[in-house]
Write a protein that holds these residues in place. Structure first.
Motif, PDB file in Angstrom:
ATOM      1  N   THR A 170      -3.795  -0.518 -10.811  1.00  0.00           N
ATOM      2  CA  THR A 170      -2.887   0.389 -10.760  1.00  0.00           C
ATOM      3  C   THR A 170      -1.514   0.125 -11.390  1.00  0.00           C
ATOM      4  OG1 THR A 170      -4.070   1.095  -8.733  1.00  0.00           O
ATOM      5  CG2 THR A 170      -1.702   2.351  -9.288  1.00  0.00           C
ATOM      6  N   ASP A 185     -14.355   6.018  -3.791  1.00  0.00           N
ATOM      7  CA  ASP A 185     -13.370   6.158  -2.523  1.00  0.00           C
ATOM      8  C   ASP A 185     -13.405   7.522  -1.852  1.00  0.00           C
ATOM      9  OD1 ASP A 185     -12.013   3.744  -3.036  1.00  0.00           O
ATOM     10  OD2 ASP A 185     -11.086   4.735  -5.027  1.00  0.00           O
ATOM     11  N   SER A 188     -11.707   0.245 -13.437  1.00  0.00           N
ATOM     12  CA  SER A 188     -10.363   1.035 -13.340  1.00  0.00           C
ATOM     13  C   SER A 188     -10.041   1.357 -11.955  1.00  0.00           C
ATOM     14  CB  SER A 188     -10.305   1.918 -14.480  1.00  0.00           C
ATOM     15  OG  SER A 188      -8.866   2.680 -14.485  1.00  0.00           O
ATOM     16  N   GLU A 238     -14.526   2.268  -7.266  1.00  0.00           N
ATOM     17  CA  GLU A 238     -15.237   2.393  -6.123  1.00  0.00           C
ATOM     18  C   GLU A 238     -15.265   3.891  -5.786  1.00  0.00           C
ATOM     19  OE1 GLU A 238     -13.921   0.010  -2.855  1.00  0.00           O
ATOM     20  OE2 GLU A 238     -16.053   0.446  -2.119  1.00  0.00           O
ATOM     21  N   ALA A 275      -7.000   5.946  -9.328  1.00  0.00           N
ATOM     22  CA  ALA A 275      -7.438   7.417  -8.892  1.00  0.00           C
ATOM     23  C   ALA A 275      -6.499   7.973  -8.048  1.00  0.00           C
ATOM     24  CB  ALA A 275      -8.879   7.246  -8.382  1.00  0.00           C
ATOM     25  N   MET A 276      -6.366   7.298  -7.044  1.00  0.00           N
ATOM     26  CA  MET A 276      -5.323   7.607  -6.169  1.00  0.00           C
ATOM     27  C   MET A 276      -3.965   8.158  -6.686  1.00  0.00           C
ATOM     28  SD  MET A 276      -5.586   6.084  -2.448  1.00  0.00           S
ATOM     29  CE  MET A 276      -6.199   4.424  -2.849  1.00  0.00           C
ATOM     30  N   ASP A 322     -11.209  -2.976  -2.479  1.00  0.00           N
ATOM     31  CA  ASP A 322     -10.153  -3.142  -3.416  1.00  0.00           C
ATOM     32  C   ASP A 322     -10.980  -3.630  -5.062  1.00  0.00           C
ATOM     33  OD1 ASP A 322      -9.951  -6.279  -4.406  1.00  0.00           O
ATOM     34  OD2 ASP A 322     -10.688  -6.241  -2.069  1.00  0.00           O
ATOM     35  N   ASN A 323     -10.144  -3.053  -6.112  1.00  0.00           N
ATOM     36  CA  ASN A 323     -11.164  -3.205  -7.326  1.00  0.00           C
ATOM     37  C   ASN A 323     -11.157  -4.585  -7.898  1.00  0.00           C
ATOM     38  OD1 ASN A 323     -11.452  -0.502  -7.138  1.00  0.00           O
ATOM     39  ND2 ASN A 323     -10.610   0.068  -8.908  1.00  0.00           N
ATOM     40  N   THR A 352      -4.064  -1.516  -4.267  1.00  0.00           N
ATOM     41  CA  THR A 352      -4.809  -2.021  -2.872  1.00  0.00           C
ATOM     42  C   THR A 352      -4.712  -3.505  -2.612  1.00  0.00           C
ATOM     43  OG1 THR A 352      -6.266  -0.347  -2.847  1.00  0.00           O
ATOM     44  CG2 THR A 352      -6.503  -1.983  -1.353  1.00  0.00           C
TER      45      THR A 352
HETATM   46  N1  GLU Z   1     -10.058   2.505  -6.090  1.00  0.00           N
HETATM   47  C1  GLU Z   1      -8.618   2.784  -6.058  1.00  0.00           C
HETATM   48  C2  GLU Z   1      -8.113   3.891  -6.812  1.00  0.00           C
HETATM   49  O1  GLU Z   1      -8.783   3.852  -7.924  1.00  0.00           O
HETATM   50  C3  GLU Z   1      -7.933   1.482  -6.226  1.00  0.00           C
HETATM   51  C4  GLU Z   1      -8.222   0.280  -5.425  1.00  0.00           C
HETATM   52  C5  GLU Z   1      -7.530  -0.876  -5.880  1.00  0.00           C
HETATM   53  O2  GLU Z   1      -6.254  -0.807  -6.347  1.00  0.00           O
HETATM   54  O3  GLU Z   1      -7.837  -2.114  -5.865  1.00  0.00           O
HETATM   55  O4  GLU Z   1      -6.945   4.288  -6.654  1.00  0.00           O
END
Ligand code: GLU
Length: 375
Positions: A15, A139, A51, A137, A54-55, A150-151, A215
């Protein structure tokens, strides 16, 4: 033509890289990173992108709502943000004439053998079609028990799934330091880690660093590096703002921190196949099939003479000769019920017999370990 050191790469964008440390996704750094990935693919490499974001995209789309910290709010945000994230990727990759695909995974998809095979086959099929898989993920629906969380760790599991040569984790730091450079000006960048274990001091200093937006932090990156190198993947942790970070890493230039793989992908796959209990399911094969296996071929249904025990697609089974000596062990593409219908038949007939097809092999060569050579 550029010569790359690595052929199959997993690139993980966090992110903080996608937002340049702000609360908004910014296309500028992203379009530069995407141009590099497109150039790699055009140069004959295979790339899978993992990637996050998403959040962050969801928060932005909803104008940064005040939400409780609970899981449903996060799941809602990623459900809103994931298609927006993909829309950005789709547009940016289209400028380079590349098609992308979305693959949303959970821990379960990567660790249970049946879904492990399915996820692997899907990713390999996409690479075969020169489509770039973009993984995150899942999510929006995952529960705590089946999340990777976590990614960083997700990218290591994906690297293991597809036998990647390199996992490149891009972050907002130039690499791994001897201690946190934001609080200790004496912290030194580590160029490479070649020891079989990641040093204890590094785990200690990483556990004190936290990433505000994503994360993970350095600790999840170290965990991911540890996991990936044990499964035969080299790892680089570098800054996403380093010029040409992706292309240079793929060429083998020393940027960021390099973690040498501690096993080969083949050794690790063998360990995976041989791990766990002695299989109860058995596939008996004829002499022709035994010679084929010894000559590094896959096991085809035509060589199967009988099936013992019950098993599912993706289970580890023992391959035995007519005297019940174990010849090999492997992950089967077909369940015992399916195999009893196709045993002794030609691979081209599988689809008409079963009504579907998981491939021409009962056990693919890559999923098979020879155990015993009878005299
Ligand atoms: N899957 C989460 C997202 O796309 C991120 C997880 C992470 O930052 O590790 O927001």
């Amino acid at each position: 033509m550029m010569v790359y050191k690595y052929k199959r790469l997993v690139v993980k964008l966090g992110t903080s890289t996608l937002t340049s440390g702000t609360s908004h996704l910014s296309e500028e750094p992203l379009s530069n990173l995407i141009a590099q990935i497109a150039a790699l693919c055009d140069g004959g490499c295979e790339v899978i992108l993992v990637s996050s974001g998403a959040m962050a995209a969801g928060r932005e789309a909803l104008s940064f709502p005040k939400l409780p910290k609970e899981i449903p709010a996060k799941q809602m945000l990623s459900a809103v943000g994931q298609p927006r994230l993909m829309a950005i990727y789709e547009t940016l990759f289209a400028h380079h004439n590349h098609t992308v695909a979305q693959v949303l995974l959970t821990r379960q998809d990567l660790t249970q053998r049946r879904s492990y095979l399915n996820s692997r086959n899907t990713l390999l099929a996409l690479l075969n079609q020169k489509v770039l898989p973009i993984v995150n993920e899942n999510d929006a629906v995952t529960t705590e028990e089946i999340r990777v969380g976590d990614n960083d760790n997700l990218s290591a599991l994906v690297a293991n799934l597809v036998d990647a040569d390199l996992l490149l984790m891009l972050t907002d730091q130039p690499g791994v330091f001897t201690s946190d450079p934001r609080t200790n000006p004496k912290a030194k960048l580590l160029k490479e880690i070649t020891s079989s274990e990641i040093p204890e001091e590094l785990w200690k200093s990483a556990s004190n660093s936290k990433d505000e937006l994503g994360t993970g932090g350095m600790i999840t990156k170290l965990q991911a590096a540890d996991l990936a190198r044990r499964s035969g993947t080299n790892v680089v942790i570098a800054s996403g703002t380093e010029p040409e970070a992706i292309l240079r890493t793929a060429k083998g230039d020393a940027i960021g921190t390099y973690f040498k793989a501690t096993a080969t992908t083949l050794e690790s796959r063998k360990r995976f196949i041989l791990s766990g209990t002695v299989p109860t399911g058995k596939i008996q094969i004829d002499d022709g099939a035994i010679s084929a296996l010894q000559n590094v071929s896959s096991l085809l249904p035509v060589g199967v003479t009988s099936i013992l025990g019950e098993f599912d697609r993706g289970d580890t089974v023992a391959v035995i000769d007519i005297n019940s000596n174990e010849i090999a062990r492997g992950l089967t593409n077909y369940s015992s019920a399916e195999l009893s219908k196709i045993a002794g038949r030609q691979s081209k007939d599988i689809e008409s017999i079963l009504g579907y097809y998981y491939g021409e092999e009962v056990i693919h060569r890559d999923q098979l370990v020879l155990i015993h050579t009878p005299n």
